[in-house]
Write an enzyme that holds these catalytic residues in place. Structure first.
Site, PDB file in Angstrom:
ATOM      1  N   ASN A 162      54.861  10.578  27.046  1.00 52.01           N
ATOM      2  CA  ASN A 162      56.241  11.009  26.853  1.00 52.01           C
ATOM      3  C   ASN A 162      56.383  12.514  27.103  1.00 52.01           C
ATOM      4  O   ASN A 162      57.381  12.970  27.670  1.00 52.01           O
ATOM      5  CB  ASN A 162      56.710  10.662  25.443  1.00 52.01           C
ATOM      6  CG  ASN A 162      56.757   9.152  25.249  1.00 52.01           C
ATOM      7  OD1 ASN A 162      56.915   8.396  26.214  1.00 52.01           O
ATOM      8  ND2 ASN A 162      56.600   8.704  24.008  1.00 52.01           N
TER       9      ASN A 162
ATOM     10  N   TYR B 129      62.341  -5.842  17.851  1.00 47.48           N
ATOM     11  CA  TYR B 129      62.854  -6.054  19.217  1.00 47.48           C
ATOM     12  C   TYR B 129      61.881  -6.915  20.022  1.00 47.48           C
ATOM     13  O   TYR B 129      62.258  -7.953  20.569  1.00 47.48           O
ATOM     14  CB  TYR B 129      63.076  -4.706  19.925  1.00 47.48           C
ATOM     15  CG  TYR B 129      63.178  -4.843  21.435  1.00 47.48           C
ATOM     16  CD1 TYR B 129      64.261  -5.493  22.026  1.00 47.48           C
ATOM     17  CD2 TYR B 129      62.172  -4.348  22.282  1.00 47.48           C
ATOM     18  CE1 TYR B 129      64.356  -5.650  23.410  1.00 47.48           C
ATOM     19  CE2 TYR B 129      62.251  -4.494  23.663  1.00 47.48           C
ATOM     20  CZ  TYR B 129      63.340  -5.139  24.220  1.00 47.48           C
ATOM     21  OH  TYR B 129      63.426  -5.297  25.585  1.00 47.48           O
TER      22      TYR B 129
ATOM     23  N   ASN C  10      62.149   0.841  32.421  1.00 51.57           N
ATOM     24  CA  ASN C  10      63.015   1.195  33.543  1.00 51.57           C
ATOM     25  C   ASN C  10      63.683   2.539  33.289  1.00 51.57           C
ATOM     26  O   ASN C  10      63.924   2.914  32.137  1.00 51.57           O
ATOM     27  CB  ASN C  10      64.147   0.175  33.678  1.00 51.57           C
ATOM     28  CG  ASN C  10      63.730  -1.131  34.322  1.00 51.57           C
ATOM     29  OD1 ASN C  10      64.489  -1.731  35.055  1.00 51.57           O
ATOM     30  ND2 ASN C  10      62.516  -1.590  34.063  1.00 51.57           N
TER      31      ASN C  10
ATOM     32  N   ALA D  41      71.184 -10.392  29.110  1.00 55.12           N
ATOM     33  CA  ALA D  41      71.852 -10.061  27.835  1.00 55.12           C
ATOM     34  C   ALA D  41      70.845  -9.989  26.701  1.00 55.12           C
ATOM     35  O   ALA D  41      70.059 -10.914  26.488  1.00 55.12           O
ATOM     36  CB  ALA D  41      72.904 -11.119  27.524  1.00 55.12           C
TER      37      ALA D  41
ATOM     38  N   GLU E  29      69.889  -7.403  22.851  1.00 58.06           N
ATOM     39  CA  GLU E  29      69.808  -6.119  22.157  1.00 58.06           C
ATOM     40  C   GLU E  29      68.499  -5.524  22.637  1.00 58.06           C
ATOM     41  O   GLU E  29      67.463  -6.202  22.601  1.00 58.06           O
ATOM     42  CB  GLU E  29      69.797  -6.318  20.643  1.00 58.06           C
ATOM     43  CG  GLU E  29      71.132  -6.755  20.066  1.00 58.06           C
ATOM     44  CD  GLU E  29      72.220  -5.693  20.190  1.00 58.06           C
ATOM     45  OE1 GLU E  29      71.883  -4.495  20.291  1.00 58.06           O
ATOM     46  OE2 GLU E  29      73.406  -6.070  20.201  1.00 58.06           O
TER      47      GLU E  29
ATOM     48  N   LYS F 136      62.254 -10.726  21.565  1.00 59.43           N
ATOM     49  CA  LYS F 136      62.117 -11.043  22.998  1.00 59.43           C
ATOM     50  C   LYS F 136      60.992 -12.074  23.203  1.00 59.43           C
ATOM     51  O   LYS F 136      61.109 -12.977  24.027  1.00 59.43           O
ATOM     52  CB  LYS F 136      61.831  -9.786  23.807  1.00 59.43           C
ATOM     53  CG  LYS F 136      62.988  -8.812  23.931  1.00 59.43           C
ATOM     54  CD  LYS F 136      64.179  -9.346  24.701  1.00 59.43           C
ATOM     55  CE  LYS F 136      63.929  -9.504  26.177  1.00 59.43           C
ATOM     56  NZ  LYS F 136      65.170  -9.906  26.907  1.00 59.43           N
TER      57      LYS F 136
ATOM     58  N   THR G 140      60.355  -8.362  28.762  1.00 58.74           N
ATOM     59  CA  THR G 140      59.764  -7.032  28.665  1.00 58.74           C
ATOM     60  C   THR G 140      58.247  -7.076  28.492  1.00 58.74           C
ATOM     61  O   THR G 140      57.712  -8.053  27.952  1.00 58.74           O
ATOM     62  CB  THR G 140      60.390  -6.297  27.456  1.00 58.74           C
ATOM     63  OG1 THR G 140      59.655  -5.101  27.199  1.00 58.74           O
ATOM     64  CG2 THR G 140      60.358  -7.149  26.189  1.00 58.74           C
ATOM     65  N   ASP G 141      57.593  -5.973  28.865  1.00 59.14           N
ATOM     66  CA  ASP G 141      56.146  -5.878  28.644  1.00 59.14           C
ATOM     67  C   ASP G 141      55.808  -5.674  27.164  1.00 59.14           C
ATOM     68  O   ASP G 141      54.655  -5.826  26.760  1.00 59.14           O
ATOM     69  CB  ASP G 141      55.534  -4.748  29.494  1.00 59.14           C
ATOM     70  CG  ASP G 141      56.087  -3.364  29.180  1.00 59.14           C
ATOM     71  OD1 ASP G 141      56.981  -3.244  28.328  1.00 59.14           O
ATOM     72  OD2 ASP G 141      55.600  -2.387  29.794  1.00 59.14           O
ATOM     73  N   GLU G 142      56.823  -5.329  26.356  1.00 57.71           N
ATOM     74  CA  GLU G 142      56.539  -5.036  24.937  1.00 57.71           C
ATOM     75  C   GLU G 142      56.063  -6.264  24.173  1.00 57.71           C
ATOM     76  O   GLU G 142      55.487  -6.133  23.092  1.00 57.71           O
ATOM     77  CB  GLU G 142      57.776  -4.441  24.256  1.00 57.71           C
ATOM     78  CG  GLU G 142      58.199  -3.146  24.900  1.00 57.71           C
ATOM     79  CD  GLU G 142      59.053  -2.254  24.018  1.00 57.71           C
ATOM     80  OE1 GLU G 142      59.161  -2.512  22.809  1.00 57.71           O
ATOM     81  OE2 GLU G 142      59.609  -1.292  24.555  1.00 57.71           O
TER      82      GLU G 142
ATOM     83  N   THR H 248      71.157 -12.204  18.788  1.00 55.53           N
ATOM     84  CA  THR H 248      71.360 -12.297  20.241  1.00 55.53           C
ATOM     85  C   THR H 248      70.112 -12.771  20.969  1.00 55.53           C
ATOM     86  O   THR H 248      70.167 -13.698  21.784  1.00 55.53           O
ATOM     87  CB  THR H 248      71.829 -10.934  20.815  1.00 55.53           C
ATOM     88  OG1 THR H 248      73.206 -10.771  20.477  1.00 55.53           O
ATOM     89  CG2 THR H 248      71.672 -10.865  22.328  1.00 55.53           C
TER      90      THR H 248
ATOM     91  N   LEU I 258      64.755   7.207  25.986  1.00 56.58           N
ATOM     92  CA  LEU I 258      64.090   8.506  26.152  1.00 56.58           C
ATOM     93  C   LEU I 258      64.660   9.359  27.293  1.00 56.58           C
ATOM     94  O   LEU I 258      65.073  10.508  27.064  1.00 56.58           O
ATOM     95  CB  LEU I 258      62.585   8.300  26.386  1.00 56.58           C
ATOM     96  CG  LEU I 258      61.814   9.619  26.547  1.00 56.58           C
ATOM     97  CD1 LEU I 258      61.623  10.309  25.209  1.00 56.58           C
ATOM     98  CD2 LEU I 258      60.462   9.393  27.207  1.00 56.58           C
TER      99      LEU I 258
END
Ligand code: NAD
Ligand code: DAU
Length: 361
Positions: A259, A160, A190, A82, A84, A164, A134-136, A100, A200
């Site tokens: 991209n 974001y 993913n 869970a 955002e 995280k 996440t990798d971010e 969240t 994207l």
């Protein structure tokens, strides 16, 4: 049959995970999801008559609800999906992300800690909390940099990824301070069925089919490391079952693409599937738009720890995975319609702006 509590199991990765788990048939799943715009009950349609999937509409930050679920169902693991999850939304409105991904995740951790502390010996020993991240959180790589590994220092750049990162730190602290048996995974981008079309790949597929512009941020040279969602789900199962307590596992696709490269592949698949389309060549729909604020240039993951310790490797190639993904969106017009609500359209309108979307068309 063992029971797992899955949070965020109506979203993209969570629903793919729950469906795969129920297909294996070894685990009863209690699925707690708040059904934000990104959570879709249709994702779980196949499980409508499944007595071993229990869906609970609720918030991970609702401590009394979570405590009651833990008491009633006595899960041997909690998998926390869970969150955002969309970077652009976190730039426009960071507050939901803090609520969240930080505050509610903290409350979830507290509820789990109290539950775990009171479990009897063997159950306490066997319990696991897997936090899906996440990798971010590692920030942005230069072209010559080595991929992110588990000891790469955190350097989140968006609200974001900062939120995280905060949740990852809380999970780490709960392991070190309270001994809570935690596991954390940091995964790359993913793609696959059921991804909300603000991201994207599904955005480009759906815009391409209907002849809308394909908005590329900046110069289109930002690089992401793409992983088919089912490979991520398999990795998560291995980590929850065999991961070492307190450890972090990086999961990636060894599939770095700009991209622009991703969009060109999607366009050529659409050209092939719709040879008579008046939008052919679909690549002519590509429209360069204003860059994302603070746009991370490159992500890449070193998943050698997953390979070495748990024998995991991505199975799907990008070529086969992207074809499956495009086909899935084509074959599920009902799902597509369900997510294209007024709220969704309003977001697209506000975020991209009528003018930007109409350029060239
Ligand atoms: P998603 O946005 O598709 O789904 C998130 C789900 O969480 C939705 O079903 C939503 O309703 C639910 N949710 C949100 N807030 C909630 C709350 N307070 N209480 C209960 N449920 C809530 O996200 P996703 O892409 O499936 O990502 C799942 C997790 O994996 C996230 O933690 C994300 O950070 C992480 N992740 C995603 C990717 C990716 O490429 N999508 C990659 C690496 C890690
Ligand atoms: O790396 C893992 C992360 O991948 C997850 O933690 C996030 O939840 C997930 O959303 C994803 O984040 P990204 O920001 O990388 O994904 P997104 O699909 O939003 O964008 C991918 C790349 O495409 C990024 O460089 C921005 C660019 N982009 C995106 C959109 C939506 C465009 O050029 N145009 C667009 O319209």
């Amino acid at each position: 049959m063992k029971t797992w509590l899955v949070t965020g199991g109506a979203g993209f990765i969570g629903s793919n995970f729950v469906l795969a788990e129920r297909k294996l048939g070894k685990t009863r799943v209690v699925n707690l999801d708040r059904l934000t715009y990104a959570g879709n009950p249709l994702n779980l349609e196949e499980l409508r008559d499944d007595p071993h999937h229990i869906f609970i509409h609720g918030d991970i930050g609702n401590s009394s609800l979570v405590r009651q679920l833990l008491r009633d169902h006595r899960p041997s693991a909690v998998l926390n999906f869970a969150a955002e999850s969309h970077v652009d939304r976190s730039i426009v409105g960071p507050e939901d992300f803090i609520q969240t991904n930080v505050v509610s995740t903290f409350r979830l951790l507290e509820a789990i800690r109290h539950y775990w502390e009171e479990l009897p010996g063997a159950e306490k020993e066997a319990f696991r909390l897997l936090h899906v991240s996440t990798d971010e959180v590692y920030g942005s790589l230069k072209p010559e940099d080595a991929p992110f590994h588990e000891a790469t220092p955190y350097a989140p750049n968006s609200p974001y990824s900062a939120s995280k990162a905060a949740s990852d730190h809380l999970v780490r602290a709960y392991f070190h301070t309270f001994g809570l048996p935690t596991l954390t995974t940091n995964c790359s981008n993913n793609y696959g069925p059921k991804q909300f079309p603000e991201k994207l790949i599904p955005l480009m597929v759906l815009n391409g089919i209907s002849g809308k512009p394909l908005p590329i941020y900046g110069d289109g040279q930002n690089v992401r490391d793409w992983l088919y969602v089912e490979d991520h789900c398999k990795a998560l199962r291995l980590v929850v079952e065999r991961g070492r307590l307190g450890e972090v596992y990086n999961i990636g696709g060894k599939c770095e693409k700009t991209n622009l490269e991703v969009i060109r592949v999607i366009c050529s698949i659409l050209d092939e599937l719709f040879p008579d389309s008046c939008y052919k060549p679909h690549a002519s729909l590509v429209t360069f738009v204003k860059d994302r604020a603070g746009h991370d240039r490159r992500y890449a993951i070193d998943s050698s720890k997953m390979e070495r310790e748990l024998g995991w490797q991505a199975q799907e190639t990008f070529e086969s995975g992207i074809r499956k993904t495009v086909r899935w969106y084509l074959e599920h017009p009902g799902w597509v319609e369900s997510v294209q609500t007024g709220a969704y359209r309003e977001w697209v309108r506000r975020h991209y702006g009528e003018q930007k979307l109409n350029t060239g068309h």
